[in-house]
Write a protein that holds these residues in place. Structure first.
Motif, PDB file in Angstrom:
ATOM      1  N   TRP A 183      60.163  41.864  47.203  1.00 48.16           N
ATOM      2  CA  TRP A 183      59.164  42.897  47.493  1.00 48.16           C
ATOM      3  C   TRP A 183      57.880  42.467  46.827  1.00 48.16           C
ATOM      4  CZ3 TRP A 183      59.968  47.638  43.875  1.00 48.16           C
ATOM      5  CH2 TRP A 183      58.865  48.485  43.926  1.00 48.16           C
ATOM      6  N   LEU A 184      56.813  42.389  47.609  1.00 47.06           N
ATOM      7  CA  LEU A 184      55.531  41.935  47.077  1.00 47.06           C
ATOM      8  C   LEU A 184      54.769  43.085  46.447  1.00 47.06           C
ATOM      9  CD1 LEU A 184      54.190  39.535  49.849  1.00 47.06           C
ATOM     10  CD2 LEU A 184      54.869  38.925  47.519  1.00 47.06           C
ATOM     11  N   THR A 185      54.416  42.896  45.195  1.00 49.74           N
ATOM     12  CA  THR A 185      53.606  43.886  44.502  1.00 49.74           C
ATOM     13  C   THR A 185      52.808  43.172  43.411  1.00 49.74           C
ATOM     14  OG1 THR A 185      53.717  45.678  42.876  1.00 49.74           O
ATOM     15  CG2 THR A 185      55.763  44.544  43.338  1.00 49.74           C
ATOM     16  N   GLU A 186      51.667  43.716  43.106  1.00 52.37           N
ATOM     17  CA  GLU A 186      50.805  43.080  42.114  1.00 52.37           C
ATOM     18  C   GLU A 186      51.522  42.907  40.772  1.00 52.37           C
ATOM     19  OE1 GLU A 186      50.092  45.460  44.200  1.00 52.37           O
ATOM     20  OE2 GLU A 186      48.002  45.439  44.857  1.00 52.37           O
ATOM     21  N   ARG A 187      52.445  43.820  40.465  1.00 50.39           N
ATOM     22  CA  ARG A 187      53.163  43.740  39.191  1.00 50.39           C
ATOM     23  C   ARG A 187      54.595  43.258  39.446  1.00 50.39           C
ATOM     24  NH1 ARG A 187      50.079  47.631  39.932  1.00 50.39           N
ATOM     25  NH2 ARG A 187      51.703  48.828  40.968  1.00 50.39           N
ATOM     26  N   THR A 196      47.753  51.164  52.369  1.00 52.30           N
ATOM     27  CA  THR A 196      48.238  52.328  51.612  1.00 52.30           C
ATOM     28  C   THR A 196      49.490  51.921  50.863  1.00 52.30           C
ATOM     29  OG1 THR A 196      47.489  53.716  53.436  1.00 52.30           O
ATOM     30  CG2 THR A 196      48.970  54.732  51.839  1.00 52.30           C
ATOM     31  N   ASP A 197      49.476  52.049  49.550  1.00 52.26           N
ATOM     32  CA  ASP A 197      50.671  51.697  48.776  1.00 52.26           C
ATOM     33  C   ASP A 197      51.837  52.616  49.163  1.00 52.26           C
ATOM     34  OD1 ASP A 197      49.926  49.493  47.261  1.00 52.26           O
ATOM     35  OD2 ASP A 197      48.958  50.721  45.739  1.00 52.26           O
ATOM     36  N   PRO A 198      53.080  52.146  49.021  1.00 52.75           N
ATOM     37  CA  PRO A 198      54.224  52.999  49.359  1.00 52.75           C
ATOM     38  C   PRO A 198      54.176  54.313  48.572  1.00 52.75           C
ATOM     39  CG  PRO A 198      54.959  50.746  48.927  1.00 52.75           C
ATOM     40  CD  PRO A 198      53.498  50.812  48.540  1.00 52.75           C
ATOM     41  N   SER A 203      54.982  38.793  42.529  1.00 48.91           N
ATOM     42  CA  SER A 203      53.524  38.902  42.511  1.00 48.91           C
ATOM     43  C   SER A 203      52.883  37.599  42.980  1.00 48.91           C
ATOM     44  CB  SER A 203      53.058  39.222  41.087  1.00 48.91           C
ATOM     45  OG  SER A 203      51.657  39.044  40.995  1.00 48.91           O
ATOM     46  N   LEU A 204      51.789  37.741  43.708  1.00 50.95           N
ATOM     47  CA  LEU A 204      51.005  36.577  44.137  1.00 50.95           C
ATOM     48  C   LEU A 204      49.813  36.369  43.210  1.00 50.95           C
ATOM     49  CD1 LEU A 204      51.045  37.332  47.981  1.00 50.95           C
ATOM     50  CD2 LEU A 204      52.588  35.854  46.680  1.00 50.95           C
ATOM     51  N   GLY A 205      49.793  37.077  42.102  1.00 49.06           N
ATOM     52  CA  GLY A 205      48.694  36.957  41.149  1.00 49.06           C
ATOM     53  C   GLY A 205      48.210  38.331  40.737  1.00 49.06           C
ATOM     54  N   PRO A 206      47.357  38.385  39.721  1.00 46.68           N
ATOM     55  CA  PRO A 206      46.965  39.675  39.148  1.00 46.68           C
ATOM     56  C   PRO A 206      45.963  40.456  40.008  1.00 46.68           C
ATOM     57  CG  PRO A 206      45.850  37.865  38.032  1.00 46.68           C
ATOM     58  CD  PRO A 206      46.778  37.237  39.018  1.00 46.68           C
ATOM     59  N   ILE A 207      45.378  39.767  40.992  1.00 49.09           N
ATOM     60  CA  ILE A 207      44.335  40.433  41.796  1.00 49.09           C
ATOM     61  C   ILE A 207      44.969  41.051  43.036  1.00 49.09           C
ATOM     62  CG2 ILE A 207      42.250  40.009  43.174  1.00 49.09           C
ATOM     63  CD1 ILE A 207      41.558  37.812  41.151  1.00 49.09           C
ATOM     64  N   SER A 208      44.586  42.293  43.347  1.00 50.71           N
ATOM     65  CA  SER A 208      45.130  42.969  44.516  1.00 50.71           C
ATOM     66  C   SER A 208      44.507  42.384  45.782  1.00 50.71           C
ATOM     67  CB  SER A 208      44.840  44.470  44.414  1.00 50.71           C
ATOM     68  OG  SER A 208      45.546  45.142  45.413  1.00 50.71           O
ATOM     69  N   LEU A 209      45.356  41.802  46.625  1.00 49.58           N
ATOM     70  CA  LEU A 209      44.896  41.144  47.846  1.00 49.58           C
ATOM     71  C   LEU A 209      45.082  42.070  49.040  1.00 49.58           C
ATOM     72  CD1 LEU A 209      46.730  37.736  47.267  1.00 49.58           C
ATOM     73  CD2 LEU A 209      44.321  38.237  46.784  1.00 49.58           C
ATOM     74  N   ARG A 210      44.427  41.709  50.142  1.00 45.85           N
ATOM     75  CA  ARG A 210      44.704  42.416  51.389  1.00 45.85           C
ATOM     76  C   ARG A 210      46.075  41.964  51.888  1.00 45.85           C
ATOM     77  NH1 ARG A 210      39.101  41.822  54.602  1.00 45.85           N
ATOM     78  NH2 ARG A 210      40.387  42.618  56.279  1.00 45.85           N
TER      79      ARG A 210
HETATM   80  C1  LIG Z   1      45.841  46.125  49.907  1.00 45.37           C
HETATM   81  S1  LIG Z   1      47.288  46.082  48.961  1.00 45.37           S
HETATM   82  C2  LIG Z   1      47.584  47.777  48.562  1.00 45.37           C
HETATM   83  C3  LIG Z   1      46.548  48.493  47.849  1.00 45.37           C
HETATM   84  C4  LIG Z   1      46.326  48.065  46.423  1.00 45.37           C
HETATM   85  N1  LIG Z   1      47.522  48.241  45.612  1.00 45.37           N
HETATM   86  C5  LIG Z   1      45.151  48.805  45.823  1.00 45.37           C
HETATM   87  O1  LIG Z   1      45.256  49.312  44.748  1.00 45.37           O
HETATM   88  O2  LIG Z   1      44.136  48.878  46.493  1.00 45.37           O
HETATM   89  C6  LIG Z   1      48.504  45.868  50.190  1.00 45.37           C
HETATM   90  C7  LIG Z   1      49.836  45.333  49.758  1.00 45.37           C
HETATM   91  O3  LIG Z   1      49.731  43.931  49.596  1.00 45.37           O
HETATM   92  C8  LIG Z   1      50.634  43.505  48.596  1.00 45.37           C
HETATM   93  N2  LIG Z   1      49.849  42.875  47.548  1.00 45.37           N
HETATM   94  C9  LIG Z   1      48.503  42.932  47.348  1.00 45.37           C
HETATM   95  N3  LIG Z   1      48.125  42.159  46.327  1.00 45.37           N
HETATM   96  C10 LIG Z   1      49.252  41.567  45.856  1.00 45.37           C
HETATM   97  C11 LIG Z   1      49.520  40.640  44.812  1.00 45.37           C
HETATM   98  N4  LIG Z   1      48.571  40.175  44.028  1.00 45.37           N
HETATM   99  N5  LIG Z   1      50.798  40.242  44.632  1.00 45.37           N
HETATM  100  C12 LIG Z   1      51.805  40.697  45.426  1.00 45.37           C
HETATM  101  N6  LIG Z   1      51.599  41.576  46.427  1.00 45.37           N
HETATM  102  C13 LIG Z   1      50.347  42.005  46.645  1.00 45.37           C
HETATM  103  C14 LIG Z   1      51.409  44.714  48.139  1.00 45.37           C
HETATM  104  O4  LIG Z   1      52.599  44.819  48.905  1.00 45.37           O
HETATM  105  C15 LIG Z   1      50.431  45.820  48.460  1.00 45.37           C
HETATM  106  O5  LIG Z   1      51.066  47.058  48.589  1.00 45.37           O
END
Ligand SMILES: C[S@@+](CC[C@H](N)C(=O)[O-])C[C@H]1O[C@@H](n2cnc3c(N)ncnc32)[C@H](O)[C@@H]1O
Length: 215
Positions: free
Chosen positions: A130-134, A156-158, A175-182
């Motif tokens: 499961w991909l998540t920033e943390r 939209t986060d779950p 995690s793919l890194g500390p920065i929240s990606l699209r």
């Molecule tokens: C645009 S992000 C969700 C919104 C984001 N959490 C925020 O605060 O704006 C979309 C999804 O991409 C995945 N994601 C984004 N950045 C990630 C990262 N650095 N590592 C792993 N997953 C990531 C997660 O599944 C996340 O829910």
């Protein structure tokens, strides 16, 4: 095989939205379409080894819908986001009166779904994460071969109950890194990492002299 599950939380499941407002009234269908594009399109080809499942969860069962796209059979996928959104919208509209799966276009199957069941089913794939920033860094994930089974969310986060469900599966958070990606950027990063792994495995393979003899 590379398998991706995208949780789409806000796209109107009926397909009742205009292609002129993908980021607004269409519930971020723009980003969902970009995920489809990054999952499959290459410079001049499609990734045939990839399957993408999208759970459209904006309404609960029986309205919720699942679209499954298979790179092996996919046709009519253009690189632009608007035509991809149209492909998905047409599939959703076609699915409204149906109580079973239908192939709405080659390589694209749509149907009603219980999103809870579908999520749990996907999480049972060997090596699913499961991909998540943390989470643990992707680079620390070893032994997955050239494939992966990854779950990620749309912009939209779950919601809490879905987070709880994901936690209850026990699958690792990556995690793919500390920065929240699209979401679409996550798919690019994933493919890139596994492309590199496949290339280094191929380079490490002993050469077969017989295969190099060209008649
Ligand atoms: C645009 S992000 C969700 C919104 C984001 N959490 C925020 O605060 O704006 C979309 C999804 O991409 C995945 N994601 C984004 N950045 C990630 C990262 N650095 N590592 C792993 N997953 C990531 C997660 O599944 C996340 O829910």
């Amino acid at each position: 095989m590379r398998r991706i599950l995208l949780l789409a939380h806000r796209v109107p499941v009926s397909g009742a939205f205009t292609l002129n407002d993908l980021a607004g009234g269409a519930g971020r269908m723009d980003e969902v379409a970009r995920v489809v594009s990054t999952a499959f399109t290459l410079s001049n080809d499609l990734r045939r080894d990839t399957e993408l499942t999208i759970l459209f969860e904006a309404e609960p069962p029986p309205a919720a819908r699942r679209i499954r796209l298979s790179g092996a059979n996919l046709r009519h996928l253009n690189p632009d986001e608007r035509s991809t959104a149209a492909l998905l919208k047409n599939a959703l509209v076609r699915s409204i009166p149906l109580e079973r799966d239908v192939e709405a276009s080659p390589g694209l199957i749509v149907g009603p779904v219980d999103p809870v069941e579908a999520l749990l089913e996907f999480a049972r794939e060997p090596g699913a994460f499961w991909l998540t920033e943390r989470g643990v860094p992707l680079r620390s994930l070893v032994g997955t071969g050239d494939g992966f089974s990854a779950i990620l969310s749309d912009p939209t986060d779950p919601p809490p109950e879905e987070l709880h469900r994901l936690e209850s599966t026990g699958i690792p958070r990556v995690s793919l890194g500390p920065i929240s990606l699209r979401s679409s950027q996550c798919v690019d990063v994933l493919h890139h990492e596994f492309d590199l792994r496949a290339a280094s495995r191929a380079a490490a393979r002993p050469r077969d002299p017989a295969a190099e003899l060209v008649g």
